[in-house]
Write a protein that holds these residues in place. Structure first.
Motif, PDB file in Angstrom:
ATOM      1  N   ASP A  82      59.851  32.181  20.650  1.00  0.00           N
ATOM      2  CA  ASP A  82      58.676  32.008  19.784  1.00  0.00           C
ATOM      3  C   ASP A  82      58.077  30.605  19.972  1.00  0.00           C
ATOM      4  O   ASP A  82      56.866  30.426  20.028  1.00  0.00           O
ATOM      5  CB  ASP A  82      59.062  32.257  18.314  1.00  0.00           C
ATOM      6  N   GLU A  83      58.949  29.604  20.123  1.00  0.00           N
ATOM      7  CA  GLU A  83      58.453  28.230  20.305  1.00  0.00           C
ATOM      8  C   GLU A  83      57.819  28.060  21.696  1.00  0.00           C
ATOM      9  O   GLU A  83      56.879  27.277  21.874  1.00  0.00           O
ATOM     10  CB  GLU A  83      59.599  27.224  20.141  1.00  0.00           C
ATOM     11  N   PHE A  84      58.361  28.780  22.660  1.00  0.00           N
ATOM     12  CA  PHE A  84      57.789  28.751  24.015  1.00  0.00           C
ATOM     13  C   PHE A  84      56.335  29.218  23.930  1.00  0.00           C
ATOM     14  O   PHE A  84      55.427  28.613  24.501  1.00  0.00           O
ATOM     15  CB  PHE A  84      58.638  29.662  24.911  1.00  0.00           C
ATOM     16  N   GLU A  85      56.118  30.279  23.156  1.00  0.00           N
ATOM     17  CA  GLU A  85      54.752  30.778  23.018  1.00  0.00           C
ATOM     18  C   GLU A  85      53.884  29.760  22.267  1.00  0.00           C
ATOM     19  O   GLU A  85      52.752  29.475  22.662  1.00  0.00           O
ATOM     20  CB  GLU A  85      54.741  32.129  22.287  1.00  0.00           C
ATOM     21  N   TYR A  93      56.492  19.787  21.086  1.00  0.00           N
ATOM     22  CA  TYR A  93      57.912  19.888  20.719  1.00  0.00           C
ATOM     23  C   TYR A  93      58.155  19.214  19.366  1.00  0.00           C
ATOM     24  O   TYR A  93      58.833  19.762  18.493  1.00  0.00           O
ATOM     25  CB  TYR A  93      58.719  19.206  21.830  1.00  0.00           C
ATOM     26  N   GLN A  94      57.550  18.027  19.184  1.00  0.00           N
ATOM     27  CA  GLN A  94      57.754  17.271  17.944  1.00  0.00           C
ATOM     28  C   GLN A  94      57.103  17.963  16.743  1.00  0.00           C
ATOM     29  O   GLN A  94      57.660  17.957  15.647  1.00  0.00           O
ATOM     30  CB  GLN A  94      57.209  15.835  18.078  1.00  0.00           C
ATOM     31  N   GLU A  95      55.939  18.567  16.937  1.00  0.00           N
ATOM     32  CA  GLU A  95      55.286  19.290  15.821  1.00  0.00           C
ATOM     33  C   GLU A  95      56.164  20.469  15.378  1.00  0.00           C
ATOM     34  O   GLU A  95      56.351  20.705  14.181  1.00  0.00           O
ATOM     35  CB  GLU A  95      53.917  19.837  16.256  1.00  0.00           C
ATOM     36  N   ARG A  98      59.126  19.128  13.472  1.00  0.00           N
ATOM     37  CA  ARG A  98      58.775  18.675  12.110  1.00  0.00           C
ATOM     38  C   ARG A  98      58.567  19.852  11.166  1.00  0.00           C
ATOM     39  O   ARG A  98      58.778  19.751   9.973  1.00  0.00           O
ATOM     40  CB  ARG A  98      57.525  17.785  12.146  1.00  0.00           C
ATOM     41  N   ALA A  99      58.177  21.004  11.716  1.00  0.00           N
ATOM     42  CA  ALA A  99      57.966  22.210  10.888  1.00  0.00           C
ATOM     43  C   ALA A  99      59.276  22.961  10.653  1.00  0.00           C
ATOM     44  O   ALA A  99      59.259  24.083  10.131  1.00  0.00           O
ATOM     45  CB  ALA A  99      56.929  23.105  11.548  1.00  0.00           C
ATOM     46  N   GLY A 100      60.398  22.366  11.054  1.00  0.00           N
ATOM     47  CA  GLY A 100      61.704  22.990  10.781  1.00  0.00           C
ATOM     48  C   GLY A 100      62.253  23.800  11.946  1.00  0.00           C
ATOM     49  O   GLY A 100      63.334  24.384  11.861  1.00  0.00           O
ATOM     50  N   GLY A 101      61.504  23.846  13.067  1.00  0.00           N
ATOM     51  CA  GLY A 101      61.999  24.566  14.247  1.00  0.00           C
ATOM     52  C   GLY A 101      62.803  23.639  15.138  1.00  0.00           C
ATOM     53  O   GLY A 101      63.441  22.706  14.671  1.00  0.00           O
ATOM     54  N   GLY A 102      62.767  23.888  16.437  1.00  0.00           N
ATOM     55  CA  GLY A 102      63.459  23.028  17.395  1.00  0.00           C
ATOM     56  C   GLY A 102      64.964  23.070  17.223  1.00  0.00           C
ATOM     57  O   GLY A 102      65.550  24.121  16.973  1.00  0.00           O
ATOM     58  N   PRO A 317      68.357  26.297  24.543  1.00  0.00           N
ATOM     59  CA  PRO A 317      67.362  27.327  24.216  1.00  0.00           C
ATOM     60  C   PRO A 317      65.966  26.787  23.906  1.00  0.00           C
ATOM     61  O   PRO A 317      65.035  27.580  23.729  1.00  0.00           O
ATOM     62  CB  PRO A 317      67.963  27.998  22.975  1.00  0.00           C
ATOM     63  N   GLY A 318      65.816  25.455  23.844  1.00  0.00           N
ATOM     64  CA  GLY A 318      64.505  24.905  23.512  1.00  0.00           C
ATOM     65  C   GLY A 318      63.790  24.322  24.708  1.00  0.00           C
ATOM     66  O   GLY A 318      62.941  24.964  25.328  1.00  0.00           O
TER      67      GLY A 318
END
Ligand code: NIG
Ligand code: FE
Length: 404
Positions: A82-85, A93-95, A98-102, A317-318
């Motif tokens: 989902d983050e890749f998309e 990556y930093q945004e 900060r939104a709780g992902g990564g 995975p990131g």
């Protein structure tokens, strides 16, 4: 006393010297006993004692040392497609972090996974890496971020080390990011790493202690405190630095005498010179630079000031969801300005030094493990240029041919 004969060109990748020197030997043979190399030279000079030995043939193909992936985050729960998309649509990556992902997203999935499940998954990755010719892998914790969670990951690595032919070297990365439980108490988390995680990891579970120094992760001063604790327990420092911003990471790595400093996309000329002077290995992770659209690490500039550069996948995975080390080596040529021979030495002898294994693997030399890969390619240049899915025709670990 088995022997590998009919080697068209043997790339020995001996320790030391210039990184471009891969010590090629044509029409070569290699002999070993109990998994350790006992003789290397031109086949015509093979000593009589090996005349009746069990012979394997390379059929005239090139042979390289078993590859060493000196930076991976091998065991984790879940994926982050989902983050890749999101990144493909322009999010950084930093945004996302900060939104709780990564890293925290993988932390949640890893905490929810049992040791059995994590070991099964990581073991399957290791098997595929071995098929590609990777015979030694460094593996970091860093997705548990509690005392039990970090120990769970290091225990997974210990279990895999017992059953996998691939040689594993483990690193404690408790200092990956501050976990949510310690959001308002960073100092408390650093103290927990120093007083609990480090002593426990040093009981045979890890050899290195790594810190991610970056905005949103840890500061250089926090890293100094953690490394001091690590040193007291015999864990050598490693660093994730200068990946997203210039955090003076090269200077820090030199100051603390790190075995390696990794990423380094933003390292200054001063930092490079300090690393060269202190003998710190620079590790380029071009898959991560590619996925995060970072400017490539300037490997050419590191090499020009006399700092050796290892090449690794950063498999996680990131930022780097691929364990394909030969692909990372091709990218080291196209993105980082390394030659194919430099990339080969960077994923063998130099990578072994980055994880303190230079006396064991990384070169085809007497006294080292008989970890060998027969390539289906004309040469190393052709191998990294053509970049087929898998050019490893045969892989030997400790002298044993894998896959029968
Ligand atoms: O090496 N830079 C920090 N850590 C990893 C990324 C981990 C992740 O995104 O899950 C890296 O790129
Ligand atoms: Fe990493």
């Amino acid at each position: 006393m088995p022997v590998l004969v009919d080697i068209g060109c043997l790339y020995r990748c001996l320790d030391g010297g210039k990184q471009s020197d891969v010590h090629m030997l044509e029409n070569a043979a290699v002999a070993w006993e109990d998994g350790i190399i006992t003789w290397v030279g031109p086949q015509a000079g093979l000593p009589a004692q090996y005349a009746g030995a069990l012979q394997h043939s390379a059929g005239g193909s090139p042979v390289i040392p078993g590859l060493v992936d000196c930076h991976t985050h091998l065991a984790f729960g879940g994926w982050r497609a989902d983050e890749f998309e999101l990144r493909s649509r322009g999010a950084t990556y930093q945004e996302i972090a900060r939104a709780g992902g990564g890293i925290r997203s993988t932390m949640r999935a890893t905490r929810a996974a049992g040791e059995e499940e994590l070991a099964g998954r990581a073991g399957r990755f290791l098997g595929r890496m071995l098929d590609l010719g990777v015979t030694t892998v460094e593996a970091k914790s860093g997705y548990g971020l509690t005392f039990d969670g970090e120990l769970k990951l290091l225990s997974v690595y210990r279990r895999l080390a017992e059953v996998s032919p691939v040689q594993l070297v483990s690193t404690l990365l408790g200092a990956h990011v501050v976990p949510p439980e310690f959001e308002g108490d960073r100092g408390g988390y650093v103290t927990m790493i120093c007083e609990r995680m480090v002593p426990a990891a040093a009981q045979g579970l890890a050899s290195f202690c790594d810190v991610f120094v970056e905005d949103g992760a840890f500061t250089a001063d926090e890293a100094r405190v953690i490394f001091e604790a690590g040193r007291a327990y015999g864990l050598r420092p490693k660093l994730h630095v200068d990946q997203l911003t210039d955090g003076a990471g090269g200077l820090l790595a030199a100051e603390v005498g790190a075995a390696s400093a990794d990423h380094l996309e933003y390292t200054s000329a001063e930092g490079m010179a300090a690393m060269a002077e202190a003998g710190v290995v620079a590790v380029t992770l071009p898959i991560a630079s590619l996925y995060l659209r970072q400017p490539p690490m300037r490997a050419r500039a590191f090499l020009d000031v006399g700092c050796d550069v290892a090449v690794a996948t950063d498999f996680n995975p990131g930022s780097a969801p691929s364990y394909h080390l030969p692909w990372a080596m091709t990218l080291a040529c196209t993105m980082n300005g390394m030659t194919p021979h430099e990339a080969l030495k960077g994923a063998t002898a130099v990578a072994a030094r980055a994880i303190g294994m230079e006396s064991v693997c990384g070169s085809v030399a007497v006294g080292k493990r008989a970890d060998l890969v027969i390539l289906e390619a004309e040469s190393v240049n052709h191998w990294l240029y053509h970049a087929v899915p898998n050019a490893a025709q045969a892989v030997f670990v400790g002298g044993i041919r894998m896959g029968g």
